[in-house]
Design a protein around this motif. Structure first.
Motif, PDB file in Angstrom:
ATOM      1  N   UNK A  93       0.736  -1.248   0.030  1.00  0.00           N
ATOM      2  CA  UNK A  93       0.026   0.045  -0.157  1.00  0.00           C
ATOM      3  C   UNK A  93       0.752   1.256  -0.138  1.00  0.00           C
ATOM      4  N   UNK A  95       2.365   2.728   2.387  1.00  0.00           N
ATOM      5  CA  UNK A  95       2.453   3.747   3.633  1.00  0.00           C
ATOM      6  C   UNK A  95       3.592   3.708   4.079  1.00  0.00           C
ATOM      7  N   UNK A 103      -2.403   0.834  12.692  1.00  0.00           N
ATOM      8  CA  UNK A 103      -3.124   0.269  11.457  1.00  0.00           C
ATOM      9  C   UNK A 103      -3.123  -1.309  11.835  1.00  0.00           C
ATOM     10  N   UNK A 106      -4.929  -2.802  14.923  1.00  0.00           N
ATOM     11  CA  UNK A 106      -6.271  -3.203  14.508  1.00  0.00           C
ATOM     12  C   UNK A 106      -6.477  -4.289  14.007  1.00  0.00           C
ATOM     13  N   UNK A 107      -5.824  -4.268  12.825  1.00  0.00           N
ATOM     14  CA  UNK A 107      -6.019  -5.080  11.740  1.00  0.00           C
ATOM     15  C   UNK A 107      -5.676  -6.650  12.038  1.00  0.00           C
ATOM     16  N   UNK A 110      -8.580  -8.494  13.235  1.00  0.00           N
ATOM     17  CA  UNK A 110      -9.766  -8.507  12.383  1.00  0.00           C
ATOM     18  C   UNK A 110      -9.556  -9.614  11.059  1.00  0.00           C
TER      19      UNK A 110
ATOM     20  N   UNK B  88     -10.939  -5.429  -3.401  1.00  0.00           N
ATOM     21  CA  UNK B  88      -9.490  -5.771  -3.009  1.00  0.00           C
ATOM     22  C   UNK B  88      -9.237  -7.180  -2.801  1.00  0.00           C
ATOM     23  N   UNK B 106     -16.048  -8.086   8.351  1.00  0.00           N
ATOM     24  CA  UNK B 106     -15.258  -7.852   9.540  1.00  0.00           C
ATOM     25  C   UNK B 106     -14.343  -6.721   9.471  1.00  0.00           C
ATOM     26  N   UNK B 107     -13.464  -6.646   8.226  1.00  0.00           N
ATOM     27  CA  UNK B 107     -12.549  -5.491   7.936  1.00  0.00           C
ATOM     28  C   UNK B 107     -13.301  -4.292   7.797  1.00  0.00           C
ATOM     29  N   UNK B 110     -12.700  -2.363  10.765  1.00  0.00           N
ATOM     30  CA  UNK B 110     -11.396  -2.585  11.104  1.00  0.00           C
ATOM     31  C   UNK B 110     -10.430  -1.414  10.537  1.00  0.00           C
ATOM     32  N   UNK B 111     -10.724  -1.470   9.381  1.00  0.00           N
ATOM     33  CA  UNK B 111      -9.681  -0.562   8.378  1.00  0.00           C
ATOM     34  C   UNK B 111      -9.796   0.934   8.492  1.00  0.00           C
ATOM     35  N   UNK B 112      -8.764   1.614   8.836  1.00  0.00           N
ATOM     36  CA  UNK B 112      -8.693   3.035   8.992  1.00  0.00           C
ATOM     37  C   UNK B 112      -8.922   3.641   7.615  1.00  0.00           C
ATOM     38  N   UNK B 114      -7.210   5.945   6.222  1.00  0.00           N
ATOM     39  CA  UNK B 114      -5.777   5.830   5.528  1.00  0.00           C
ATOM     40  C   UNK B 114      -5.442   4.567   4.716  1.00  0.00           C
ATOM     41  N   UNK B 115      -5.967   3.685   5.440  1.00  0.00           N
ATOM     42  CA  UNK B 115      -5.703   2.028   4.491  1.00  0.00           C
ATOM     43  C   UNK B 115      -6.544   2.030   3.485  1.00  0.00           C
ATOM     44  N   UNK B 118      -5.626   3.961   0.532  1.00  0.00           N
ATOM     45  CA  UNK B 118      -4.669   3.352   0.045  1.00  0.00           C
ATOM     46  C   UNK B 118      -5.136   2.074  -0.769  1.00  0.00           C
ATOM     47  N   UNK B 119      -6.065   1.418  -0.236  1.00  0.00           N
ATOM     48  CA  UNK B 119      -6.579   0.249  -1.141  1.00  0.00           C
ATOM     49  C   UNK B 119      -7.381   0.700  -2.482  1.00  0.00           C
TER      50      UNK B 119
END
Lengths: 231, 231
Positions: A93, A95, A103, A106-107, A110, B88, B106-107, B110-112, B114-115, B118-119
């Motif tokens: 990604x 980052x 990040x 948290x992930x 999950x 993705x 679920x995700x 959880x995903x910010x 920012x992420x 990016x995805x």
DNA sequence: CTCCTGAGTTAGTCTAGGCTAATTAGCGTC
DNA sequence: GACGCTAATTAGCCTAGACTAACTCAGGAG
């Protein structure tokens, strides 16, 4: 001893903290855990007894806690997820490696095994994450390495940066900018312990710094051309 | 009306279910929500009043619940995350589109941001997910389309599959195998309403099936060469 | 040997989000 | 207009995981 249900998010966080503070052997105090996890001491005592009941930690009253073998394995598997995720976030990604920790934090709770495996495949099963930390294998085994804090390098000695352990994002970003990243070659030019000043070469550039946090940078000492005062 | 804190995972799930069962206009019964979310009716009543207190839904006692404008926006933003994640998982990680739903479920919590961004960048800002569903834009706006269930296609008519809405993984896998995926061209050869038998061409192959779940396949009717008995 | 201090534990409370059991409100039927 | 069915609500309880306040114990100072 009975642990049928999967670990909750908090349980996983406690195990991880236990491993990160005490590793496989050392026992960790309640207050150290409380600080690390930013919770109160009673919360820690409470969770420790639950983890002890599931056979994941050993907890002698007023004597801190230590992971059992099974707890350590769980902790290492979570660490594996964390590091695979960090590597993915940075390499795929794009980052910044000094910012992906939260990040991944948290992930890691999950992501399913299926997705984790797919991610691991995508990034081609790396051995190390972007901070240079070794990634435990799928069975929870971790490669051992013998590294020393950068600040412990005697003047004249050189080595290769292997891990960045700091938790301070700003400092990590600064180090990164200075070229102090895993893989970088460093040489300690001069140490002035009284003034707490370190002068070092990083990939050719000279950098002057205090010891503040410098023990978060772990290096592998070079054997060759050791003209420093080594024991 | 006051909603300072971020939405919890459960709150998000309720909003999503509300949107998926009732869309932007329709009001949804407590029992429909309870079934969809696999919780008891009292749990639903309870959560609805909390969501109503935050101004996300309107809940008249014994008359179901409906999203407010702000609730709808939240729901659409969650849907956006879900669909970006599914895309993705399929396109980058190579997972099967009939199986990624649970992981995305679920995700998405959880995903910010920012992420997520990016995805989205990595998969190049798609307009549709792998099931053909349109992806809401970053401000929560959803492209509207007029599609009809495959089973409603009169014999002789043809169209293009646009969405697969089913929640039954096995059935989705079977359809996928038969070529019934978004983008596929279909023509209804014959309909026998009494026997509940549909005979259709899918990308050249012939397929015979009952109506069971066939309204989960949404098609866009073709205008050209309409030699069927269209009104 | 006593006492103080600070770390750790116990006791009791809170919130989120579930649950079951019991109650109520409409709505259709006779 | 009373009856009964079903959907919804209320009441009360549970678990995880936090918290504060109050108590306890072990170790060092005197």
């Amino acid at each position: 001893m009975a642990r049928a249900r999967p670990l909750t998010r908090s349980e996983q966080d406690y195990l991880k903290a236990l491993f990160s503070l005490g590793g496989l052997e050392q026992s960790v105090t309640v207050s150290a855990l409380a600080t690390r996890l930013a919770v109160s001491a009673p919360s820690v005592t409470n969770m420790l007894s639950r983890l002890a009941a599931s056979g994941l930690v050993r907890h002698a009253p007023r004597a801190g806690a230590r992971l059992t073998a099974s707890g350590a394995k769980q902790a290492l598997l979570i660490l594996r997820r964390h590091r695979i995720l960090e590597t993915f976030l940075v390499r795929v990604l794009g980052l910044d490696w000094s910012e992906v920790h939260e990040d991944a934090e948290v992930l890691e709770h999950a992501v399913s095994d299926r997705v984790l495996d797919a991610l691991d495949r995508l990034i081609e099963h790396p051995r190390e994450d972007p901070h240079g930390h070794p990634i435990p294998d799928p069975r929870g085994r971790l490669a051992r390495r013998s590294l020393s804090p950068l600040a412990a390098l005697p003047s004249g000695a050189s080595g290769t940066v292997r891990e960045i352990r700091d938790r301070d994002r700003g400092r990590m970003a600064r180090w990164k900018q200075a070229g102090l990243v895993p893989g970088a070659r460093v040489r300690m030019r001069a140490v002035q312990p009284i003034d707490d000043v370190f002068e070092l070469d990083v990939n050719g550039h000279t950098m002057v710094t205090g010891s503040e946090g410098l023990d978060g940078v772990l290096v592998e000492r070079s054997r060759e051309r050791s003209h420093g005062r080594r024991a």
